[in-house]
Structure formats: structure tokens, C-alpha cells
Write a protein that holds these residues in place. Structure first.
Motif, mmCIF file in Angstrom:
data_model
loop_
_atom_site.group_PDB
_atom_site.id
_atom_site.type_symbol
_atom_site.label_atom_id
_atom_site.label_comp_id
_atom_site.label_asym_id
_atom_site.label_seq_id
_atom_site.Cartn_x
_atom_site.Cartn_y
_atom_site.Cartn_z
ATOM 1 N N ARG A 1 0.861 -1.182 0.000
ATOM 2 C CA ARG A 1 0.000 0.000 0.000
ATOM 3 C C ARG A 1 0.900 1.235 0.000
ATOM 4 N NH1 ARG A 1 -5.311 -0.355 1.485
ATOM 5 N NH2 ARG A 1 -5.228 1.632 2.613
ATOM 6 N N ILE A 2 0.741 2.064 -1.025
ATOM 7 C CA ILE A 2 1.665 3.182 -1.237
ATOM 8 C C ILE A 2 0.912 4.493 -1.356
ATOM 9 C CG2 ILE A 2 3.332 4.177 -2.870
ATOM 10 C CD1 ILE A 2 4.202 1.349 -3.567
ATOM 11 N N VAL A 3 1.410 5.513 -0.658
ATOM 12 C CA VAL A 3 1.005 6.900 -0.902
ATOM 13 C C VAL A 3 2.052 7.499 -1.825
ATOM 14 C CG1 VAL A 3 0.780 9.201 0.087
ATOM 15 C CG2 VAL A 3 -0.274 7.259 1.236
ATOM 16 N N PHE A 4 1.606 8.059 -2.938
ATOM 17 C CA PHE A 4 2.531 8.699 -3.882
ATOM 18 C C PHE A 4 2.395 10.203 -3.755
ATOM 19 C CE2 PHE A 4 3.891 10.523 -7.891
ATOM 20 C CZ PHE A 4 5.102 9.872 -8.092
ATOM 21 N N MET A 5 3.539 10.897 -3.724
ATOM 22 C CA MET A 5 3.550 12.346 -3.566
ATOM 23 C C MET A 5 4.466 12.957 -4.618
ATOM 24 S SD MET A 5 3.874 12.298 0.616
ATOM 25 C CE MET A 5 2.922 13.786 0.971
ATOM 26 N N ALA B 1 -3.412 6.680 -2.232
ATOM 27 C CA ALA B 1 -3.656 8.121 -2.350
ATOM 28 C C ALA B 1 -2.509 8.753 -3.125
ATOM 29 C CB ALA B 1 -3.785 8.786 -0.981
ATOM 30 N N VAL B 2 -2.833 9.789 -3.879
ATOM 31 C CA VAL B 2 -1.826 10.580 -4.588
ATOM 32 C C VAL B 2 -1.922 12.013 -4.071
ATOM 33 C CG1 VAL B 2 -1.108 11.524 -6.808
ATOM 34 C CG2 VAL B 2 -1.858 9.139 -6.650
ATOM 35 N N TYR B 3 -0.804 12.499 -3.523
ATOM 36 C CA TYR B 3 -0.708 13.879 -3.066
ATOM 37 C C TYR B 3 0.032 14.688 -4.125
ATOM 38 C CZ TYR B 3 -2.176 12.922 1.776
ATOM 39 O OH TYR B 3 -2.885 12.593 2.904
ATOM 40 N N THR B 4 -0.517 15.840 -4.480
ATOM 41 C CA THR B 4 0.125 16.700 -5.457
ATOM 42 C C THR B 4 -0.226 18.144 -5.150
ATOM 43 O OG1 THR B 4 0.499 17.025 -7.843
ATOM 44 C CG2 THR B 4 -1.768 16.622 -7.146
ATOM 45 N N ARG B 5 0.502 19.075 -5.777
ATOM 46 C CA ARG B 5 0.205 20.486 -5.545
ATOM 47 C C ARG B 5 -1.148 20.835 -6.139
ATOM 48 N NH1 ARG B 5 4.620 23.558 -3.847
ATOM 49 N NH2 ARG B 5 3.024 25.124 -3.425
ATOM 50 N N ALA B 6 -1.813 21.818 -5.535
ATOM 51 C CA ALA B 6 -3.137 22.230 -5.984
ATOM 52 C C ALA B 6 -3.071 22.788 -7.405
ATOM 53 C CB ALA B 6 -3.702 23.277 -5.035
ATOM 54 N N PRO C 1 0.725 17.736 -13.727
ATOM 55 C CA PRO C 1 0.871 16.521 -14.537
ATOM 56 C C PRO C 1 0.571 15.244 -13.755
ATOM 57 C CG PRO C 1 2.632 18.037 -15.066
ATOM 58 C CD PRO C 1 1.893 18.637 -13.902
ATOM 59 N N VAL C 2 1.010 15.165 -12.512
ATOM 60 C CA VAL C 2 0.722 13.982 -11.689
ATOM 61 C C VAL C 2 -0.770 13.866 -11.421
ATOM 62 C CG1 VAL C 2 0.951 13.068 -9.330
ATOM 63 C CG2 VAL C 2 2.994 13.727 -10.620
ATOM 64 N N HIS C 3 -1.412 14.992 -11.154
ATOM 65 C CA HIS C 3 -2.868 15.000 -10.909
ATOM 66 C C HIS C 3 -3.613 14.404 -12.102
ATOM 67 C CE1 HIS C 3 -6.312 17.487 -8.925
ATOM 68 N NE2 HIS C 3 -6.795 16.436 -9.532
ATOM 69 N N GLY D 1 -7.591 6.458 -12.118
ATOM 70 C CA GLY D 1 -8.683 6.301 -11.164
ATOM 71 C C GLY D 1 -8.236 6.312 -9.717
ATOM 72 N N LEU D 2 -7.143 7.001 -9.432
ATOM 73 C CA LEU D 2 -6.593 7.049 -8.082
ATOM 74 C C LEU D 2 -7.115 8.265 -7.327
ATOM 75 C CD1 LEU D 2 -2.880 6.233 -9.010
ATOM 76 C CD2 LEU D 2 -4.641 4.633 -8.232
ATOM 77 N N PRO D 3 -7.324 8.146 -6.024
ATOM 78 C CA PRO D 3 -7.774 9.300 -5.235
ATOM 79 C C PRO D 3 -6.671 10.348 -5.131
ATOM 80 C CG PRO D 3 -7.318 7.424 -3.806
ATOM 81 C CD PRO D 3 -7.218 6.915 -5.209
ATOM 82 N N VAL D 4 -7.008 11.611 -5.367
ATOM 83 C CA VAL D 4 -6.034 12.706 -5.386
ATOM 84 C C VAL D 4 -6.339 13.690 -4.265
ATOM 85 C CG1 VAL D 4 -5.084 14.615 -6.736
ATOM 86 C CG2 VAL D 4 -5.713 12.468 -7.871
ATOM 87 N N LEU D 5 -5.295 14.083 -3.531
ATOM 88 C CA LEU D 5 -5.417 15.100 -2.487
ATOM 89 C C LEU D 5 -4.470 16.247 -2.816
ATOM 90 C CD1 LEU D 5 -5.632 12.080 -1.032
ATOM 91 C CD2 LEU D 5 -6.007 13.502 0.989
#
Length: 307
Positions: free
Chosen positions: A2-6, A28-33, A48-50, A57-61
């Protein structure tokens, strides 16, 4: 795992794709707004990551800060084994670093401890390094000070630009992170503390560094041009009214003259010692062009002195 990608820019996209392709669960994928774009800045453009995360289909924060208790609890709620950080653009506070049971791994674009910091790709070329690389490091509170798990060395060609090195690094780095995660999963990833000797810092590129100084030796001028290409670009002023001309590609050539003197009809320019030939240029508001095309519309005769 289980990986969080930032991550945020293009540089991070191949690593996210590699992780998904290896069958890990990206929780979860964390990226700049999303950032303002368009002529009036009214449109918001996702990173680009967003964009890639949404296609998967990954959740983005897109939090604006990770320093609150609420941000830490949200991060903890993902139940991640490990976090993978690639050019995220935000500092991870200690409370976040401590959450994943296997830690937070960062893909860094240098052979640590050389070129810690914000601009390792540009600084390596600007310094005339013949070699650099990518490293997977276990993050800690210091600036790129954590122990290193794996590295991959990359040769820097004599005329290679920062853009070319960036594109090479992001692919090599994605593969390296994939291999690092596989080793981590089976308990075989060993981290080695960085040596105290050889530490250098890759400071953010400042505007004052971008103007070409023809009084410098040709090698220094050439390394500055390629190290700042394609962005922000080295430049010299030309024309009436005076406008900036970016130089995106050059090469070293034989020749001597007063610094800034045009030595021939193919844009060989004298430096403090030696000379460089300008191969690709860009006027403000125009597309980059080869030197021959540039000369078709701009008079730069031999004997002229560039400022």
C-alpha cells in the motif's frame, strides 16, 4: 504494498506509472493544488501527476499544508506501508515522515551527498560535472540528508542540456524506484548513511544567474547555457529596443577575440578565453530556432560585440 505517492511535475509521472504497473496499491496521490493558467490566470490547471492519477482512477489530495494534526490524521488513515516522494514541492514534517511503517522514500536527481537541494540537475551541468545520477533515499527531517538505498549513475555528455538530462533521469529514476520497492517488499533494501565528505548544495536558480557573461571562459559560458536550457534559459540583450535573446544550445569551438565578439558568420562568439558557437536561440515571444534560421532574420555580422 500500500503506497502513498507524492509528486507534482512531469518528472514524477513515470515513477507513478511504474508503481501502478508493478501492481502496488496506490491508496492516495498527493500533489500540488491546480495552478492558475491562461492569459488572465483565471483557469486552474491540474499538475501533470494530478492528470495521470485521475486517468488511473486514483484518489487525489491537494492540501496546501501538511503541518496540521488533521493533515497527519488524514495521512495516517491511508494505512500506507510506504510513501514515495518525487518532486512533490512541499516539505514533509516529521509527523508525516513517521507515519508509514516502512518510511518515506524520495527519488532525488543526484549522486548524494553531492547536489542536495532544489536544482540538482541544473547545478550539476553548470558545474561541469561529467557524471550524475538518481538516488532512492529514506527521508528524514534534514534537507536530502537521509540514508541512500540504491543509486544509478548517468553520464553527462559534453553538450547535454538540463532538459535532456531531466528526461533521461525521470525514466532511469522510475525504473530505479520500481526496483527499490521490490527490494523493500522482500526486506532486501539496505540503506547506507551518506558520507560527511563531498556535500554540496543545489540552490534554487536565481534570475541574476541567467544573463550570459562573455568575459567568463568558454567552458563556463557553455556549461551555464546548457545547464539553464530550456528553462529559465541563458540570455543576452540585442536589438532596439533592447530585447532578450535566449541561447538554448551551444558548443565549444576554437577562437579568440574580445569577450562577446562575433568571430564568424555562424555565430561563434569569443569569451574570456576560447569561444562558443550558438546553435539554438529564442527571441522573446518566438519559438526556438536553429542558428541559421535566426541569422536569416537578425543581422549579427562578424566583428559585432554582443553585450
Amino acid at each position: 504494498m500500500r503506497i502513498v505517492f507524492m509528486g507534482t511535475p512531469d518528472f514524477a509521472v513515470p515513477t507513478l506509472s511504474e508503481i501502478v504497473g508493478h501492481g502496488h496499491e496506490v491508496v492516495a496521490v498527493y500533489t500540488r493544488a491546480p495552478a492558475p493558467a491562461g492569459r488572465r490566470g483565471l483557469d486552474l490547471t491540474p499538475s501533470p501527476v494530478h492528470k495521470v492519477a485521475e486517468r488511473f482512477g486514483l484518489p487525489v489530495l491537494t492540501p496546501t499544508s501538511l503541518r496540521s494534526n488533521a493533515a497527519t490524521e488524514t495521512f495516517r488513515g491511508h494505512g500506507a506501508d510506504v510513501a514515495v516522494v518525487v518532486a512533490y514541492g512541499m516539505i514533509l514534517p516529521p509527523a508525516i515522515l513517521e507515519v508509514p511503517r516502512l518510511g518515506c522514500l524520495n527519488l532525488h536527481g543526484s549522486l548524494l551527498p553531492r547536489w542536495r537541494g532544489a536544482a540538482p540537475i541544473q547545478r550539476a551541468i553548470m558545474a561541469g560535472d561529467a557524471e550524475t545520477g538518481v538516488a532512492v533515499m529514506k527521508m528524514e527531517a534534514g534537507l536530502d540528508t537521509g540514508p541512500v538505498g540504491v543509486v544509478e549513475r548517468i553520464a553527462i555528455g559534453p553538450d547535454m542540456t538540463a532538459g535532456e538530462l531531466h528526461d533521461r533521469m525521470m525514466l532511469v529514476g522510475a525504473d530505479l524506484m520500481g526496483r527499490a520497492l521490490a527490494a523493500l517488499e522482500r526486506g532486501g533494501l539496505v540503506f547506507t548513511p551518506q558520507p560527511e565528505a563531498g556535500v554540496t548544495y543545489a540552490a534554487k536558480i536565481e534570475k541574476g544567474e541567467t544573463r550570459i557573461d562573455w568575459t567568463q571562459p568558454a567552458q563556463v559560458v557553455h556549461d551555464r547555457i546548457r545547464g539553464l536550457s530550456p528553462f529559465p534559459g541563458s540570455w543576452f540583450p540585442m536589438g532596439e529596443p533592447e530585447a532578450r535573446v535566449k541561447v538554448l544550445r551551444s558548443t565549444l569551438v576554437a577562437g579568440e577575440g574580445a569577450p562577446g565578439e562575433v568571430l564568424d558568420d555562424q555565430l561563434a562568439i569569443a569569451c574570456g578565453t576560447g569561444a562558443v558557437r550558438l546553435l539554438e536561440l529564442q527571441k522573446a515571444g518566438k519559438q526556438p530556432v536553429a542558428a541559421a534560421s535566426f541569422l536569416n532574420g537578425n543581422a549579427v555580422p562578424p566583428g559585432r560585440r554582443l553585450a
